[in-house]
Design a protein around this motif. Structure first.
Motif, PDB file in Angstrom:
ATOM      1  N   ALA A 100       0.830  -1.206   0.000  1.00  0.00           N
ATOM      2  CA  ALA A 100       0.000   0.000   0.000  1.00  0.00           C
ATOM      3  C   ALA A 100       0.864   1.256   0.000  1.00  0.00           C
ATOM      4  O   ALA A 100       0.542   2.245  -0.676  1.00  0.00           O
ATOM      5  CB  ALA A 100      -0.927  -0.011   1.209  1.00  0.00           C
ATOM      6  N   VAL A 101       1.971   1.228   0.732  1.00  0.00           N
ATOM      7  CA  VAL A 101       2.887   2.377   0.747  1.00  0.00           C
ATOM      8  C   VAL A 101       3.477   2.605  -0.642  1.00  0.00           C
ATOM      9  O   VAL A 101       3.595   3.752  -1.107  1.00  0.00           O
ATOM     10  CB  VAL A 101       3.993   2.163   1.794  1.00  0.00           C
ATOM     11  N   LEU A 102       3.853   1.528  -1.319  1.00  0.00           N
ATOM     12  CA  LEU A 102       4.390   1.670  -2.679  1.00  0.00           C
ATOM     13  C   LEU A 102       3.343   2.245  -3.622  1.00  0.00           C
ATOM     14  O   LEU A 102       3.645   3.120  -4.446  1.00  0.00           O
ATOM     15  CB  LEU A 102       4.865   0.303  -3.187  1.00  0.00           C
ATOM     16  N   LEU A 103       2.111   1.774  -3.526  1.00  0.00           N
ATOM     17  CA  LEU A 103       1.058   2.291  -4.396  1.00  0.00           C
ATOM     18  C   LEU A 103       0.695   3.725  -4.047  1.00  0.00           C
ATOM     19  O   LEU A 103       0.254   4.488  -4.918  1.00  0.00           O
ATOM     20  CB  LEU A 103      -0.189   1.404  -4.302  1.00  0.00           C
ATOM     21  N   ASN A 104       0.876   4.106  -2.798  1.00  0.00           N
ATOM     22  CA  ASN A 104       0.559   5.470  -2.389  1.00  0.00           C
ATOM     23  C   ASN A 104       1.515   6.484  -3.006  1.00  0.00           C
ATOM     24  O   ASN A 104       1.203   7.684  -3.061  1.00  0.00           O
ATOM     25  CB  ASN A 104       0.600   5.580  -0.864  1.00  0.00           C
ATOM     26  N   GLU A 105       2.666   6.012  -3.475  1.00  0.00           N
ATOM     27  CA  GLU A 105       3.604   6.898  -4.164  1.00  0.00           C
ATOM     28  C   GLU A 105       3.171   7.186  -5.595  1.00  0.00           C
ATOM     29  O   GLU A 105       3.876   7.891  -6.317  1.00  0.00           O
ATOM     30  CB  GLU A 105       5.003   6.266  -4.167  1.00  0.00           C
ATOM     31  N   LYS A 106       2.029   6.611  -5.990  1.00  0.00           N
ATOM     32  CA  LYS A 106       1.451   6.815  -7.320  1.00  0.00           C
ATOM     33  C   LYS A 106       2.423   6.470  -8.447  1.00  0.00           C
ATOM     34  O   LYS A 106       2.798   7.325  -9.267  1.00  0.00           O
ATOM     35  CB  LYS A 106       0.946   8.255  -7.477  1.00  0.00           C
ATOM     36  N   PRO A 107       2.836   5.223  -8.489  1.00  0.00           N
ATOM     37  CA  PRO A 107       3.744   4.810  -9.570  1.00  0.00           C
ATOM     38  C   PRO A 107       3.000   4.751 -10.910  1.00  0.00           C
ATOM     39  O   PRO A 107       1.766   4.830 -10.963  1.00  0.00           O
ATOM     40  CB  PRO A 107       4.198   3.417  -9.129  1.00  0.00           C
ATOM     41  N   ARG A 108       3.749   4.575 -11.957  1.00  0.00           N
ATOM     42  CA  ARG A 108       3.142   4.430 -13.278  1.00  0.00           C
ATOM     43  C   ARG A 108       2.321   3.131 -13.324  1.00  0.00           C
ATOM     44  O   ARG A 108       2.695   2.140 -12.711  1.00  0.00           O
ATOM     45  CB  ARG A 108       4.244   4.400 -14.339  1.00  0.00           C
ATOM     46  N   PHE A 109       1.180   3.174 -14.008  1.00  0.00           N
ATOM     47  CA  PHE A 109       0.250   2.047 -14.111  1.00  0.00           C
ATOM     48  C   PHE A 109      -0.336   1.670 -12.737  1.00  0.00           C
ATOM     49  O   PHE A 109      -0.600   0.506 -12.458  1.00  0.00           O
ATOM     50  CB  PHE A 109       0.921   0.811 -14.734  1.00  0.00           C
ATOM     51  N   MET A 110      -0.534   2.671 -11.882  1.00  0.00           N
ATOM     52  CA  MET A 110      -1.032   2.409 -10.539  1.00  0.00           C
ATOM     53  C   MET A 110      -2.405   1.736 -10.579  1.00  0.00           C
ATOM     54  O   MET A 110      -2.672   0.791  -9.827  1.00  0.00           O
ATOM     55  CB  MET A 110      -1.106   3.717  -9.747  1.00  0.00           C
ATOM     56  N   GLN A 111      -3.304   2.218 -11.436  1.00  0.00           N
ATOM     57  CA  GLN A 111      -4.652   1.646 -11.503  1.00  0.00           C
ATOM     58  C   GLN A 111      -4.607   0.188 -11.943  1.00  0.00           C
ATOM     59  O   GLN A 111      -5.387  -0.630 -11.457  1.00  0.00           O
ATOM     60  CB  GLN A 111      -5.514   2.456 -12.477  1.00  0.00           C
ATOM     61  N   PHE A 112      -3.676  -0.138 -12.821  1.00  0.00           N
ATOM     62  CA  PHE A 112      -3.535  -1.529 -13.262  1.00  0.00           C
ATOM     63  C   PHE A 112      -3.076  -2.409 -12.096  1.00  0.00           C
ATOM     64  O   PHE A 112      -3.605  -3.505 -11.889  1.00  0.00           O
ATOM     65  CB  PHE A 112      -2.536  -1.602 -14.416  1.00  0.00           C
ATOM     66  N   TYR A 113      -2.100  -1.925 -11.332  1.00  0.00           N
ATOM     67  CA  TYR A 113      -1.607  -2.693 -10.189  1.00  0.00           C
ATOM     68  C   TYR A 113      -2.719  -2.913  -9.168  1.00  0.00           C
ATOM     69  O   TYR A 113      -2.867  -4.012  -8.621  1.00  0.00           O
ATOM     70  CB  TYR A 113      -0.432  -1.972  -9.524  1.00  0.00           C
ATOM     71  N   ARG A 114      -3.490  -1.869  -8.894  1.00  0.00           N
ATOM     72  CA  ARG A 114      -4.577  -1.998  -7.916  1.00  0.00           C
ATOM     73  C   ARG A 114      -5.604  -3.018  -8.374  1.00  0.00           C
ATOM     74  O   ARG A 114      -6.101  -3.819  -7.572  1.00  0.00           O
ATOM     75  CB  ARG A 114      -5.241  -0.639  -7.699  1.00  0.00           C
ATOM     76  N   THR A 115      -5.908  -3.014  -9.645  1.00  0.00           N
ATOM     77  CA  THR A 115      -6.894  -3.960 -10.168  1.00  0.00           C
ATOM     78  C   THR A 115      -6.398  -5.395 -10.061  1.00  0.00           C
ATOM     79  O   THR A 115      -7.119  -6.294  -9.623  1.00  0.00           O
ATOM     80  CB  THR A 115      -7.223  -3.630 -11.634  1.00  0.00           C
ATOM     81  N   VAL A 116      -5.146  -5.610 -10.442  1.00  0.00           N
ATOM     82  CA  VAL A 116      -4.583  -6.962 -10.407  1.00  0.00           C
ATOM     83  C   VAL A 116      -4.500  -7.475  -8.971  1.00  0.00           C
ATOM     84  O   VAL A 116      -4.832  -8.630  -8.688  1.00  0.00           O
ATOM     85  CB  VAL A 116      -3.192  -6.975 -11.072  1.00  0.00           C
ATOM     86  N   LEU A 117      -4.080  -6.620  -8.044  1.00  0.00           N
ATOM     87  CA  LEU A 117      -3.925  -7.050  -6.662  1.00  0.00           C
ATOM     88  C   LEU A 117      -5.266  -7.282  -5.972  1.00  0.00           C
ATOM     89  O   LEU A 117      -5.363  -8.102  -5.054  1.00  0.00           O
ATOM     90  CB  LEU A 117      -3.114  -6.000  -5.878  1.00  0.00           C
ATOM     91  N   PHE A 118      -6.295  -6.570  -6.408  1.00  0.00           N
ATOM     92  CA  PHE A 118      -7.609  -6.732  -5.783  1.00  0.00           C
ATOM     93  C   PHE A 118      -8.439  -7.811  -6.458  1.00  0.00           C
ATOM     94  O   PHE A 118      -9.462  -8.228  -5.928  1.00  0.00           O
ATOM     95  CB  PHE A 118      -8.379  -5.401  -5.815  1.00  0.00           C
ATOM     96  N   LEU A 119      -8.009  -8.262  -7.619  1.00  0.00           N
ATOM     97  CA  LEU A 119      -8.774  -9.256  -8.372  1.00  0.00           C
ATOM     98  C   LEU A 119      -9.055 -10.531  -7.582  1.00  0.00           C
ATOM     99  O   LEU A 119     -10.173 -11.065  -7.646  1.00  0.00           O
ATOM    100  CB  LEU A 119      -8.042  -9.584  -9.680  1.00  0.00           C
ATOM    101  N   PRO A 120      -8.099 -11.100  -6.822  1.00  0.00           N
ATOM    102  CA  PRO A 120      -8.419 -12.326  -6.068  1.00  0.00           C
ATOM    103  C   PRO A 120      -9.551 -12.150  -5.062  1.00  0.00           C
ATOM    104  O   PRO A 120     -10.249 -13.115  -4.742  1.00  0.00           O
ATOM    105  CB  PRO A 120      -7.100 -12.648  -5.353  1.00  0.00           C
TER     106      PRO A 120
END
Length: 312
Positions: A100-120
């Protein structure tokens, strides 16, 4: 004229103080109908020796509950649930928070990462169990060939057939399925931290590590509380994944038996059980006792963690 006087009449004292309760009545009636009444019926059945078959019912009082307190399989299954809870909790509060800390830094393709990680999380637990059953299969699975190709062939085992690895496999699948919740909860809490607090700490000479541990981390206490309680409830309600991966007997040799599978086979039996082994009332008693214990532990967790929030 009389009609106008009635319309302008001020509401009574009762209406002013209790009129809002009329909005609660529909929900209260629904709650009574779908929760309390079945709960009362289940408690009544738990005080009998009914097997769930036939009309041979005898009132035995609290004998089922007394038997549960000395029932070895009940404590064995509860221990497995506790192990799953502790491991998943540590995993979520470390890997989940770090992600969550890494995603909070708003990396490139953040929305894609959030979708993949929440998919399960949005996948059916039954489908999750079937997918991982195939992946862990020693014949057609994916896990063992990957381990062998990366030089870790000594780790390639029959994951679901050995007592030492079956529970580990269940924990891994459960962690994979629940990681998305931890990430989303912590990410929402991180985004709610005021930027002014972090900027003020930086102006006082704090580095990024000090800003996180001294300013940001204390603000995550509500997320820690919510995630801990939800994880406890989820892990002690575990049934689907274990049932699909290792069956209702918690194979091998009850190494993955949890409270959900124990209650299920006690109340309804399995294909290997005879009708004489089915104890429906006893299974209901175990379910009610588990619910009562979970409610008490949740209350204590919330009370202690809320106190921690106030202190921080």
């Amino acid at each position: 004229m009389i009609k106008r006087d009635r319309q302008s009449r001020p509401p009574s004292e009762f209406s002013r103080r209790y009129g809002h309760l009329w909005f609660v009545v529909p929900g209260l009636v629904f709650f009574l109908g779908v929760f309390l009444l079945p709960l009362a019926l289940a408690f009544g059945i738990s005080m009998t020796n009914w097997s769930g078959l036939g009309n041979n019912v005898q009132f035995i009082g609290l004998a089922n509950y007394a038997e549960i307190l000395t029932h070895g399989p009940f404590y064995r299954a509860a221990f497995h649930n506790a192990v799953i809870f502790v491991v998943i909790l540590i995993f979520q509060h470390t890997i989940g928070l770090y992600t969550a800390v890494l995603l909070n830094e708003k990396p490139r393709f953040m929305q894609f990462y959030r979708t993949v990680l929440f998919l399960p999380v949005i996948m059916s637990l039954v489908a999750t169990g079937f997918v991982w059953t195939l992946m862990l299969s020693p014949n057609i699975g994916l896990i063992n060939p990957v381990l062998k190709s990366t030089g870790l062939g000594f780790l390639a085992v029959q994951w679901l057939s050995q007592p030492g690895t079956a529970l580990i496999a269940v924990i891994v699948v459960t962690a994979w399925n629940s990681l998305g919740w931890a990430i989303i909860i912590y990410l929402a809490s991180l985004q709610a931290v005021p930027e002014e607090l972090k900027q003020a700490a930086e102006m006082d000479g704090a580095n990024s590590r000090q800003v996180f541990w001294r300013v940001v981390f204390p603000q995550l206490s509500p997320a820690f509380t919510a995630l801990t309680v939800l994880t406890f409830i989820g892990t002690f309600r575990t049934f689907d994944v274990v049932y699909v991966l290792t069956g209702p007997l918690g194979a091998p040799n009850y190494a993955t038996d949890v409270l959900g599978t124990l209650i299920y086979r006690t109340a309804f039996g399995t294909s290997s059980f005879s009708s004489g082994d089915i104890r429906f009332a006893f299974g209901i008693a175990m379910a009610l006792l588990m619910m009562l214990a979970m409610a008490a532990i949740c209350w204590m967790l919330i009370r202690q963690l809320r106190r921690r929030e106030i202190e921080t």
